[in-house]
Motif scaffolding. Structure first.
Motif, short mmCIF file in Angstrom:
data_model
loop_
_atom_site.label_atom_id
_atom_site.label_comp_id
_atom_site.label_asym_id
_atom_site.label_seq_id
_atom_site.Cartn_x
_atom_site.Cartn_y
_atom_site.Cartn_z
N GLU A 1 0.82 -1.22 0.00
CA GLU A 1 0.00 0.00 0.00
C GLU A 1 0.86 1.27 0.00
O GLU A 1 0.70 2.16 0.84
CB GLU A 1 -0.96 0.00 1.19
N ILE A 2 1.77 1.34 -0.96
CA ILE A 2 2.57 2.55 -1.12
C ILE A 2 1.72 3.65 -1.73
O ILE A 2 0.58 3.42 -2.14
CB ILE A 2 3.81 2.29 -2.00
N ASP A 3 2.31 4.87 -1.85
CA ASP A 3 1.59 5.99 -2.47
C ASP A 3 1.82 6.04 -3.98
O ASP A 3 0.88 6.18 -4.76
CB ASP A 3 2.05 7.32 -1.86
N ARG A 4 3.10 5.94 -4.38
CA ARG A 4 3.44 6.09 -5.80
C ARG A 4 4.55 5.13 -6.19
O ARG A 4 5.45 4.85 -5.40
CB ARG A 4 3.88 7.53 -6.11
N PHE A 5 4.48 4.70 -7.45
CA PHE A 5 5.50 3.82 -8.04
C PHE A 5 5.84 4.38 -9.41
O PHE A 5 4.96 4.52 -10.27
CB PHE A 5 4.96 2.40 -8.15
N VAL A 6 7.12 4.71 -9.62
CA VAL A 6 7.54 5.30 -10.89
C VAL A 6 8.57 4.38 -11.55
O VAL A 6 9.66 4.17 -11.02
CB VAL A 6 8.16 6.71 -10.70
N LEU A 7 8.22 3.83 -12.70
CA LEU A 7 9.12 2.98 -13.48
C LEU A 7 9.94 3.84 -14.43
O LEU A 7 9.39 4.67 -15.16
CB LEU A 7 8.31 1.96 -14.28
N ILE A 8 11.26 3.64 -14.44
CA ILE A 8 12.12 4.31 -15.41
C ILE A 8 12.14 3.48 -16.68
O ILE A 8 12.65 2.36 -16.69
CB ILE A 8 13.56 4.47 -14.88
N SER A 9 11.58 4.02 -17.76
CA SER A 9 11.53 3.31 -19.02
C SER A 9 12.44 4.00 -20.05
O SER A 9 13.29 4.80 -19.69
CB SER A 9 10.09 3.21 -19.53
#
Length: 624
Positions: A397-405
């Motif tokens: 239950e994190i707030d945000r997930f940012v994948l580096i593409s």
């Protein structure tokens, strides 16, 4: 000579000198007030009283903590304050002891004190500047400065202050018509940048310093080409990404790098939005020891996070980053964890123990040719590793997930690009069933990153050449590591979940021109000192990279450098079935089957046809 005067100018000797000057000031005040008849009004006890009072004031003042060879208005203020106190105490002495004294002398004496005490100190600075300037005239290194702004002013002042560095400024150039013929610290603006070649010849210039930190790469390149003459050294004041606090010093001046020629405008961050999701939060960065991951850690540290967790499989880069961050941010709660995103159990332990709020996922295999020969590793790391991390994050239950593409995920022609597109699909699918906001950010090549083309070219030049370019027309997008990292963090603030962001990469750069620039920057001549060989495209390599698919919509955001690709998420059952198949094939290292399975999953993937093998399960694609 100046060093000898400075040795004399110490507190015990200086107090004696000041007391003599203060007594002379009293005598001069009487002479100025009464001319030839001053002796009938003067009494010797005036000098005794002023000497005692002045000694006490001067001894306990901060006047002797100053370095008077660098005297300025703040030092003059200290003198003024001390003389006010001395003359005020002298007036009190006159009043209480009912000493007969001409009252008009007090005002005259105050001004005379300031003149004599200040004159002695500022005279030392004038003498120092005079001796420095004379010494500068004898030096051989004749410097032309490009720019007549704040950076040029600081560099000019520092060069004049330090003759020991062996530089003499012959003038400045600036394209602002309002600055022509003006001076900075006695150094004249001699013309515009177009006059640089003539000025170099006319004044026998040995060195050119580009002092325009905010200039774009194309402007820096123009300055360099105008200045790059035989026996002329071209140096530069670093750009705003390197001068984080906006300060400039002589120590920061360095030779021009290819990164300067590709420099772009500074990124303007919307700091309030970033602070809102990073301040007092626990941030985990996978691949935190790598080029992009480490810079994300540096940028996040500026926004007062509660904790930063560096997760990386490489212990060396992680160790050095940890030392750097602890030195720069001693109060920062920093946790370094050696582990792989392939290890789901390890990830679950990390999330359970530290409960991160925000995840930046930078861990990946990114080398295109190597992934062509080891596609199973791209599957295990880039796809299944992303799935492990994203699922663990969703469960926590994190707030945000940012994948580096990457831009290579657009119409991919190689395994690496296809695996990163598959990773985007994983993140988009998990976002549909999670309260957290999952998103991806695409961008092109970053300057100076591990395995990038510039370090390779530099190594080839150092070895005597040739530089190898795969195609004479091949182009790539480039941005600096800080620029890319800042925009990734900004995109994290803009995301509402499910987006694939694309960064404004500017204009594509021809790799052939990049190679030629690097040879020139090394002081050599392309095709004479160092050859450039065209060796043909490598497996999976494109002639040019794309940032948007032809079928994708480019949606603007409130940040001018960040856009959204309107990509529809795939069906979860479809994705899960293909990921299970890829996992099985990766364990077997079945290269051709993996390629075929990737083609089935990512319908825009176009590998070499001899790598494709028909898979034995029915396609059920919705969108990719």
């Amino acid at each position: 000579m100046i060093e000898y005067l400075l040795k004399l100018y110490k507190k015990p000797r200086l107090i004696i000198i000041d007391l003599v000057l203060i007594n002379l000031a009293v005598l001069f005040s009487f002479i100025l007030r009464f001319d030839d008849g001053w002796m009938q009004y003067f009494q010797i006890n005036y000098l005794v009283a002023i000497t005692v009072i002045s000694f006490l004031v001067l001894y306990f003042s901060s006047l002797y903590n100053k370095m008077w060879q660098y005297a300025s208005m703040s030092e003059l203020y200290s003198i003024f304050k001390a003389t006010i106190i001395i003359n005020t105490l002298f007036v009190i002495y006159i009043y209480f002891f009912r000493v007969g004294f001409p009252r008009s002398i007090i005002a005259i004496n105050l001004m005379t004190d300031i003149f004599l005490l200040g004159g002695m100190r500022f005279g030392l600075r004038v003498l120092k500047d005079y001796l420095n300037r004379n010494q500068n005239m004898k030096l051989k290194s004749r410097v032309l400065i490009i720019g007549a702004g704040d950076a040029a002013e600081i560099i000019t002042r520092e060069i004049q202050k330090h003759p020991e560095i062996g530089k003499r400024i012959i003038g400045l150039v600036d394209d602002d018509p309002n600055k022509q013929s003006l001076e900075i610290h006695g150094n004249k603006v001699l013309g515009k940048s177009e006059n640089i070649p003539q000025l170099i010849e006319e004044y026998s210039v040995d060195e050119v310093i580009i002092a325009v930190p905010s200039a774009e790469g194309k402007t820096i390149k123009r300055f360099y080409e105008l200045s790059n003459k035989k026996d002329v050294t071209v140096e530069i004041v670093p750009g705003v990404y390197e001068i984080l606090k906006g300060d400039v010093s002589l120590n920061q001046i360095r030779e021009v790098k290819v990164e300067d020629l590709l420099r772009r405008d500074q990124v303007d961050l919307i700091s309030d939005e970033i602070s809102a999701y990073l301040a007092r939060k626990t941030v985990l960065v996978s691949g935190g020891g790598g080029s992009i991951g480490s810079e994300i850690c540096r940028q996040v540290a500026k926004f007062n996070p509660k904790k930063i967790i560096i997760l990386d499989i490489n212990e060396n880069t992680t160790y050095f980053l940890e030392r750097e961050l602890k030195n720069q941010y001693p109060e920062l709660d920093l946790i370094s964890i050696i582990g792989s995103i392939r290890d789901k159990n390890k990830l679950e332990q990390v999330f359970k123990k530290h409960s991160p709020d925000v995840v930046f996922h930078a861990a990946a295999h990114k080398h295109v040719p190597l992934m062509e020969t080891s596609p199973e590793e791209a599957v295990k790391n880039n796809i299944l590793g992303t799935k492990n991390l994203a699922e663990t994050a969703a469960e926590s239950e994190i707030d945000r997930f940012v994948l580096i593409s990457t831009d290579k995920a657009v119409n991919p022609t190689n395994v690496m690009g296809a695996s990163k597109r598959a990773a985007e699909m994983v993140v988009q699918t998990i976002n549909k069933n999670s309260k957290a906001k999952f998103m991806a950010v695409r961008f092109g090549n970053v300057l100076g990153s591990q395995g990038s083309v510039i370090p390779l070219f530099k190594k080839q030049i150092a070895d005597g050449g040739p530089i190898t370019v795969t195609h004479k027309d091949i182009t790539r997008y480039f941005m600096t590591i800080p620029e890319a990292s800042q925009l990734v963090i900004q995109a994290g603030a803009l995301g509402q979940g499910g987006e694939v962001f694309v960064l404004d990469m500017g204009e594509p750069v021809k790799i052939m021109e990049l190679a030629e620039d690097l040879i020139s920057l090394s002081g050599l001549t392309p095709y004479e000192d160092i050859d450039i060989d065209v060796i043909g495209l490598r497996p999976g390599e494109k002639l040019y990279e794309e940032l948007l698919c032809d079928t994708e919509d480019n949606i603007a955001t409130e940040h001018e450098r960040i856009f959204i690709n309107n990509l529809e998420a795939v069906d979860q059952d479809f994705l899960n079935k293909h990921l299970e198949r890829l996992s099985e094939l990766a364990e077997k290292a079945a290269e051709r089957d993996i390629i075929s399975a990737l083609v089935d999953l990512v319908n825009t993937y176009q590998p070499r046809r001899d790598n494709v093998k028909k898979v034995d399960f029915k396609k059920d694609k919705k969108s990719s």
